[in-house]
Write an enzyme that holds these catalytic residues in place. Structure first.
Site, PDB file in Angstrom:
ATOM      1  N   ARG A 146       0.769  -1.503   0.144  1.00 25.87           N
ATOM      2  CA  ARG A 146       0.549  -0.098   0.332  1.00 25.87           C
ATOM      3  C   ARG A 146       0.913   1.336  -0.110  1.00 25.87           C
ATOM      4  O   ARG A 146       1.604   1.685   0.689  1.00 25.87           O
ATOM      5  CB  ARG A 146      -1.111  -0.017   1.162  1.00 25.87           C
ATOM      6  N   ARG A 260      -3.898   2.078  17.529  1.00 34.14           N
ATOM      7  CA  ARG A 260      -4.549   1.745  15.877  1.00 34.14           C
ATOM      8  C   ARG A 260      -4.404   2.934  14.817  1.00 34.14           C
ATOM      9  O   ARG A 260      -4.041   3.532  15.298  1.00 34.14           O
ATOM     10  CB  ARG A 260      -6.389   2.068  16.146  1.00 34.14           C
ATOM     11  N   LYS A 261      -5.460   2.454  13.794  1.00 39.21           N
ATOM     12  CA  LYS A 261      -5.209   3.480  12.660  1.00 39.21           C
ATOM     13  C   LYS A 261      -5.781   4.636  12.880  1.00 39.21           C
ATOM     14  O   LYS A 261      -6.695   4.614  13.717  1.00 39.21           O
ATOM     15  CB  LYS A 261      -5.889   2.591  11.363  1.00 39.21           C
ATOM     16  N   GLY A 518     -15.631  -7.587   2.103  1.00 41.93           N
ATOM     17  CA  GLY A 518     -15.267  -9.215   2.323  1.00 41.93           C
ATOM     18  C   GLY A 518     -16.023  -9.870   4.120  1.00 41.93           C
ATOM     19  O   GLY A 518     -15.982 -10.940   4.183  1.00 41.93           O
ATOM     20  N   CYS A 523     -13.620  -2.332   4.808  1.00 44.64           N
ATOM     21  CA  CYS A 523     -13.117  -1.766   4.413  1.00 44.64           C
ATOM     22  C   CYS A 523     -13.963  -1.346   2.834  1.00 44.64           C
ATOM     23  O   CYS A 523     -13.034  -0.291   2.261  1.00 44.64           O
ATOM     24  CB  CYS A 523     -11.790  -2.742   3.802  1.00 44.64           C
ATOM     25  N   GLY A 524     -15.107  -1.724   2.636  1.00 45.78           N
ATOM     26  CA  GLY A 524     -16.018  -1.774   1.083  1.00 45.78           C
ATOM     27  C   GLY A 524     -16.293  -0.090   1.828  1.00 45.78           C
ATOM     28  O   GLY A 524     -17.646   0.015   1.423  1.00 45.78           O
TER      29      GLY A 524
END
Length: 600
Positions: A146, A260-261, A518, A523-524
């Site tokens: 990424r 975390r992110k 998924g 993430c979608g």
């Protein structure tokens, strides 16, 4: 590149928003942390084997007087999660910061590295700090890489380089446009990584600090600098944020150990193409006492445990404080955020625990002058605004120029297609491409006299059409279990197939945004879709276990944004088409095609 140099990414200059002071590029940026050749970042805990402040080897958690980078506060000495323990055992940034460390590591046979717990932790966890995600479950020994691509702006040279990387991996190599205006490339093998990272730097790219507990790609208006209706050009801010976070691509270890992110967006359009409400920090254009700046939203996030929209911090900053306030918020989150249950470590959990007022006080403490103005009532984003379509041909603010938005089906691109996109950007534009959070691509700066010729190019006549079928326009899909080990179902091919089948059954007169993800990590971003599909395992009518989806309905983006709600759980994937047909007819005014044909 010197530690003080900035990567040059051209963004067209912006005109001033009407009625306020002329827009100025940010003029005050904190000096990024310099990194010594030994790999020790100034002001941080020593790496094992180095000597800083009398500490020779950091084999145990070290508690410093201040809340610094690898400091582990007393309250976190017990009950920390496994990922925190992995970080404490060995600084993930060592492979990047120490001369020759990555080359030495990449030269070791992969199976040998994978043969020990420490090696597995390197492969599956620590390499994410370099943007490398091991595909252990589906592509053992291969990685997704990424990048950092602030504002989604990329060049033809960068695109060609990425194409050259994935081409060598054959069927295992491809690229994806992500929901954060970013590139992800697939099929990478570890021995190639040092050369790839060097090649990225040569074209002004980096993969550094793009995974795990780091700041993700800064998102901005994909039409920045070219939009006739834009409020402000977001490019200067998103690029400055990215340069600050990554230490001008050299690494900024002050912010590589977050709980975390963490996501950040800068809004430049009434359309809110940037999706500010799902970011941990969003800058919303606002004027105060005749000065242009930003009101701040904080805390938006998705996770399997909880999804929340960002809420006001009750704060306004001028342009000059864009970076300082980001730094202050990150430091508050880094220093105070919990390191326990990974499902409760995003920044909104900290805000809830402390209360917004107390969190704001902690941010103020960390501002350069310990001052943070209250939010301005002078919001510049219009509350009632019909979101514009950017696919197709549209005039720019620059007279005689247009941009063309191309639909990239579920964001998946092959090497030859990337090369062709680069050629088109060179031949018809100014060697620039723009990525969007809907996984599409824009070619800007096309002379109006050349638009028709561009539209006749074979690539635009095929998969990457500027005028896709209406239901395809808003289609988004995460990686799915083709590559991702966390995904429960396949998403990209299934999303295309379902949409094509539904399109043959009904006609609609407006786009309907359908998102596929998924797994519950989302993430979608299914919660912001008109119709969202989250992968799960369920049972069919015979009680047999099968792939399925939880269906979400009613997500909104734009000025009236809100998250969708669960509509139906555990729908077998084979039953999705008739369900979507029903939803489109009942909620979106779709008309069955057989009825249309009989009436004709």
């Amino acid at each position: 590149m010197s530690s003080s140099s900035f990567v040059s990414i051209r963004c067209l200059p912006s005109t001033s928003p009407p009625g306020i002071h002329p827009h100025r590029r940010p003029s005050i940026l904190p000096t990024p942390h310099s990194v010594s050749t030994s790999g020790t970042s100034l002001g941080t805990t020593a790496h094992p084997g180095s000597s800083v402040g009398g500490i020779v080897d950091r084999t145990e958690p070290r508690v410093e007087e201040r809340d610094g980078y690898w400091a582990l506060k007393e309250k976190f000495r017990s009950g920390i999660n496994p990922q925190e323990k992995i970080k404490l055992e060995k600084d993930p940034m060592r492979l990047f910061l120490e001369d020759g460390a990555l080359e030495e590591f990449a030269a070791i046979p992969f199976e040998e590295i994978d043969g020990s717990k420490a090696g597995k932790d390197d492969i599956d966890v620590r390499l994410k700090w370099l943007g490398l995600f091991h595909r252990r479950k589906h592509q053992y020994g291969r990685f997704m890489m990424r990048l950092k691509l602030p504002n989604g702006v990329t060049t033809s040279a960068q695109t060609r380089y990425l194409a050259s990387v994935i081409r060598k991996y054959g069927k295992d190599g491809c690229a994806d446009v992500t929901t954060r205006q970013n590139w992800q490339i697939r099929g990478v093998v570890l021995p190639d990584v040092p050369g790839i990272i060097k090649g990225l730097a040569e074209v002004g790219l980096t993969s550094l600090q793009s995974g795990m507990d780091n700041v993700r790609n800064p998102v901005g208006n994909p039409l920045a600098g070219i939009d006739p209706e834009e409020i402000v050009d977001t490019c200067p801010y998103t690029i400055s944020l990215s340069q600050f976070i990554t230490g001008n691509l050299h690494g900024n270890t002050d912010f590589t150990n977050l709980p975390r992110k963490w996501n950040v967006a800068v809004v430049g359009s009434h359309d809110l193409y940037e999706h500010p409400h799902i970011n941990d920090l969003a800058y919303m254009p606002a004027v105060k006492d005749g000065v242009f700046g930003f009101n701040l939203l904080v805390g938006g996030f998705f996770s399997p445990k909880r999804c929340e929209e960002a809420i006001p911090l009750d704060a306004w900053v001028s342009e000059d404080d864009v970076i300082p306030v980001c730094k202050a918020i990150l430091e508050a989150y880094r220093d105070l955020g919990t390191r326990g249950n990974r499902q409760k470590t995003r920044m909104m959990w900290l805000i809830d625990e402390m209360g917004m007022d107390a969190f704001r006080v902690e941010v103020v403490k960390r501002m350069p002058r310990q001052v943070l103005e209250r939010a301005s009532p002078g919001d510049l984003v219009q509350k009632k605004w019909e979101r514009r379509e950017y696919l197709g041909v549209h005039p720019q603010k620059q007279e005689g120029l247009s941009f063309v938005g191309l639909h990239i089906p579920v964001g998946r691109i092959q090497a030859d297609e990337m090369d062709e996109l680069a050629r088109l950007a060179d031949e018809y534009g100014t060697s620039e491409l723009r990525l969007t959070v809907e996984q599409n691509i824009i070619i800007p700066n096309i002379d109006n006299s050349r638009v028709e010729a561009l539209l006749k190019e074979p690539l635009l006549q095929g998969r990457f059409s500027p005028e896709p079928p209406i239901l395809m326009k808003g289609l988004v899909a995460c990686t799915g279990n083709q590559f991702c080990g966390q995904a429960i179902i396949e998403t990209k091919a299934r999303a295309l197939k379902v949409t094509e089948e539904v399109g043959r059954l009904v006609s609609v007169d407006r786009p309907v945004r359908m998102h596929w993800t998924g797994c519950p990590n989302s993430c979608g971003q299914v919660q912001v879709a008109d119709i969202g599909f989250m992968g799960c395992m369920t049972r069919d009518e015979n009680g047999k276990t099968c792939e399925g989806v939880d269906v979400f309905l009613g997500g909104r983006i734009g000025s009236d944004s809100h998250l969708g709600e669960l509509y139906k759980k555990g729908v077998p994937c084979k039953d999705v088409v008739p369900l979507v047909k029903k939803i489109l007819i009942e909620h979106f005014g779709a008309v069955p095609r057989e009825r249309e044909e009989s009436e004709e």
